[in-house]
Design a protein around this motif. Structure first.
Motif, PDB file in Angstrom:
ATOM      1  N   PHE A  39      43.414  23.329  32.889  1.00  0.00           N
ATOM      2  CA  PHE A  39      43.300  23.879  34.237  1.00  0.00           C
ATOM      3  C   PHE A  39      41.916  24.489  34.397  1.00  0.00           C
ATOM      4  O   PHE A  39      41.599  25.484  33.755  1.00  0.00           O
ATOM      5  N   ILE A  40      41.085  23.910  35.253  1.00  0.00           N
ATOM      6  CA  ILE A  40      39.742  24.438  35.497  1.00  0.00           C
ATOM      7  C   ILE A  40      39.769  25.223  36.808  1.00  0.00           C
ATOM      8  O   ILE A  40      40.081  24.675  37.865  1.00  0.00           O
ATOM      9  N   VAL A  41      39.452  26.522  36.720  1.00  0.00           N
ATOM     10  CA  VAL A  41      39.661  27.443  37.836  1.00  0.00           C
ATOM     11  C   VAL A  41      38.321  27.982  38.351  1.00  0.00           C
ATOM     12  O   VAL A  41      37.602  28.682  37.630  1.00  0.00           O
ATOM     13  N   GLN A  42      37.987  27.635  39.594  1.00  0.00           N
ATOM     14  CA  GLN A  42      36.809  28.237  40.232  1.00  0.00           C
ATOM     15  C   GLN A  42      37.154  29.688  40.591  1.00  0.00           C
ATOM     16  O   GLN A  42      38.315  30.067  40.624  1.00  0.00           O
ATOM     17  N   ASP A  43      36.148  30.490  40.892  1.00  0.00           N
ATOM     18  CA  ASP A  43      36.403  31.910  41.201  1.00  0.00           C
ATOM     19  C   ASP A  43      37.196  32.550  40.065  1.00  0.00           C
ATOM     20  O   ASP A  43      38.137  33.318  40.276  1.00  0.00           O
ATOM     21  N   GLY A  44      36.797  32.214  38.827  1.00  0.00           N
ATOM     22  CA  GLY A  44      37.613  32.533  37.665  1.00  0.00           C
ATOM     23  C   GLY A  44      37.995  33.989  37.503  1.00  0.00           C
ATOM     24  O   GLY A  44      39.162  34.302  37.219  1.00  0.00           O
ATOM     25  N   LYS A  45      37.038  34.904  37.677  1.00  0.00           N
ATOM     26  CA  LYS A  45      37.354  36.329  37.507  1.00  0.00           C
ATOM     27  C   LYS A  45      38.276  36.827  38.612  1.00  0.00           C
ATOM     28  O   LYS A  45      39.094  37.728  38.387  1.00  0.00           O
ATOM     29  N   ASP A  46      38.155  36.250  39.801  1.00  0.00           N
ATOM     30  CA  ASP A  46      39.040  36.647  40.896  1.00  0.00           C
ATOM     31  C   ASP A  46      40.482  36.260  40.586  1.00  0.00           C
ATOM     32  O   ASP A  46      41.414  37.025  40.858  1.00  0.00           O
ATOM     33  N   TYR A  47      40.667  35.072  40.020  1.00  0.00           N
ATOM     34  CA  TYR A  47      42.022  34.641  39.663  1.00  0.00           C
ATOM     35  C   TYR A  47      42.601  35.494  38.540  1.00  0.00           C
ATOM     36  O   TYR A  47      43.805  35.751  38.506  1.00  0.00           O
ATOM     37  N   VAL A  48      41.753  35.941  37.625  1.00  0.00           N
ATOM     38  CA  VAL A  48      42.218  36.804  36.545  1.00  0.00           C
ATOM     39  C   VAL A  48      42.561  38.191  37.079  1.00  0.00           C
ATOM     40  O   VAL A  48      43.628  38.748  36.779  1.00  0.00           O
ATOM     41  N   SER A  49      41.676  38.774  37.896  1.00  0.00           N
ATOM     42  CA  SER A  49      41.844  40.149  38.374  1.00  0.00           C
ATOM     43  C   SER A  49      42.788  40.254  39.570  1.00  0.00           C
ATOM     44  O   SER A  49      43.777  40.998  39.536  1.00  0.00           O
ATOM     45  N   PHE A  50      42.491  39.517  40.637  1.00  0.00           N
ATOM     46  CA  PHE A  50      43.270  39.629  41.873  1.00  0.00           C
ATOM     47  C   PHE A  50      44.501  38.721  41.859  1.00  0.00           C
ATOM     48  O   PHE A  50      45.536  39.076  42.413  1.00  0.00           O
ATOM     49  N   GLY A  51      44.360  37.563  41.243  1.00  0.00           N
ATOM     50  CA  GLY A  51      45.474  36.618  41.211  1.00  0.00           C
ATOM     51  C   GLY A  51      46.465  36.862  40.086  1.00  0.00           C
ATOM     52  O   GLY A  51      47.550  36.288  40.082  1.00  0.00           O
ATOM     53  N   LYS A  52      46.075  37.707  39.117  1.00  0.00           N
ATOM     54  CA  LYS A  52      46.927  38.016  37.954  1.00  0.00           C
ATOM     55  C   LYS A  52      47.369  36.742  37.221  1.00  0.00           C
ATOM     56  O   LYS A  52      48.500  36.633  36.742  1.00  0.00           O
ATOM     57  N   LEU A  53      46.453  35.778  37.158  1.00  0.00           N
ATOM     58  CA  LEU A  53      46.782  34.475  36.583  1.00  0.00           C
ATOM     59  C   LEU A  53      47.301  34.557  35.152  1.00  0.00           C
ATOM     60  O   LEU A  53      48.359  33.980  34.850  1.00  0.00           O
ATOM     61  N   PRO A  54      46.616  35.264  34.213  1.00  0.00           N
ATOM     62  CA  PRO A  54      47.130  35.308  32.835  1.00  0.00           C
ATOM     63  C   PRO A  54      48.541  35.892  32.748  1.00  0.00           C
ATOM     64  O   PRO A  54      49.383  35.388  31.993  1.00  0.00           O
ATOM     65  N   LYS A  55      48.796  36.943  33.515  1.00  0.00           N
ATOM     66  CA  LYS A  55      50.116  37.575  33.514  1.00  0.00           C
ATOM     67  C   LYS A  55      51.191  36.587  33.952  1.00  0.00           C
ATOM     68  O   LYS A  55      52.253  36.469  33.315  1.00  0.00           O
ATOM     69  N   TYR A  56      50.924  35.863  35.035  1.00  0.00           N
ATOM     70  CA  TYR A  56      51.917  34.928  35.557  1.00  0.00           C
ATOM     71  C   TYR A  56      52.102  33.728  34.630  1.00  0.00           C
ATOM     72  O   TYR A  56      53.215  33.225  34.474  1.00  0.00           O
TER      73      TYR A  56
END
Length: 249
Positions: A39-56
């Motif tokens: 999975f290649i994610v643009q806006d990577g830090k935003d997805y980690v911080s605001f999107g809570k991607l790792p948690k989900y």
């Protein structure tokens, strides 16, 4: 609950002539003996911080609701840098897509075990990050087979690429808000995101792409996109997606 592991790496891009920061998420109980979707994610830090991607991802993986996957989060340096790379008319847009297809993917597949097929590679982003994800998937259909689009900026070029694409080559998850009629853009203008996204959705349906679409109540903000992170992952990565026996692996 078992948790994934976060790594920080750097990759020099010849196409962009600069060093790119890369945040790698390895799933819980990662093993180099198994193969993983990428999975290649643009806006990577935003997805980690605001999107809570790792948690989900941890949550869904532990509950066996999605297949284990490796997520590659690409942060942007500045708002101006983001626009140059992500905007369809950005001066580095073509070079950035070449970086994704010709430099990043080979780097990842040399470093991590993967299926090495277009349908096992995913692009993901919000707003302009969604635009470049869709454009790269359409221009490199033998490299990328999936795109997750959170309120993409859509112009005539993207609609034209979709109209000419083979619908069998791309799976799409697409959302936009009903209040995205006056979105402040990074060039200090205001744009209607809703109408072009409705055109994009209609075209995707007309062409027969495998897709899921949601029109949510809200605007162009992370608080509206975040609830759809889990929805997008369960649509894109159901546990039966990469059945090794059916693939002859």
């Amino acid at each position: 609950m078992a948790e994934g592991k976060m790594l920080e790496e750097k990759l020099f891009s010849k196409h962009l002539n600069e060093e790119m920061d890369i945040i790698i998420y390895l799933p819980p109980e990662y093993s180099p003996l198994y193969k993983y979707p990428l999975f290649i994610v643009q806006d990577g830090k935003d997805y980690v911080s605001f999107g809570k991607l790792p948690k989900y991802v941890d949550e869904l993986t532990n509950q066996n609701q999605i297949q284990k996957a490796i997520f590659i989060c690409l942060p942007y340096k500045t708002v101006e840098d983001r626009r140059k790379k992500y905007h369809p008319d950005g001066e580095q847009n073509e070079a950035y897509m070449r970086f994704l297809a010709h430099e990043l993917v080979p780097y990842l597949e040399d470093a991590y075990p993967s299926f090495q097929m277009a349908r096992s590679r995913f692009l993901m982003g919000d707003s302009l990050g969604a635009s470049v994800s869709l454009k790269a998937a359409l221009k490199y259909p033998f490299t990328f087979g999936n795109a997750i689009l959170h309120s993409p900026f859509v112009n005539d070029e993207l609609l034209d690429l979709v109209s000419k694409a083979n619908p069998a080559s791309l799976k799409v998850f697409h959302i936009v808000g009903d209040a995205e009629t006056e979105v402040e853009t990074t060039d200090n203008k205001v744009a209607n995101f809703l109408e072009p996204n409705e055109k994009l959705h209609a075209l995707i349906e007309q062409k027969g792409f495998e897709s899921e679409f949601h029109l949510f109540n809200g605007g162009h903000r992370w608080k509206y996109w975040q609830p759809f992170i889990k929805t997008s992952l369960t649509f894109m990565l159901p546990t039966h997606t990469f059945d090794l026996e059916s693939m002859g692996v």
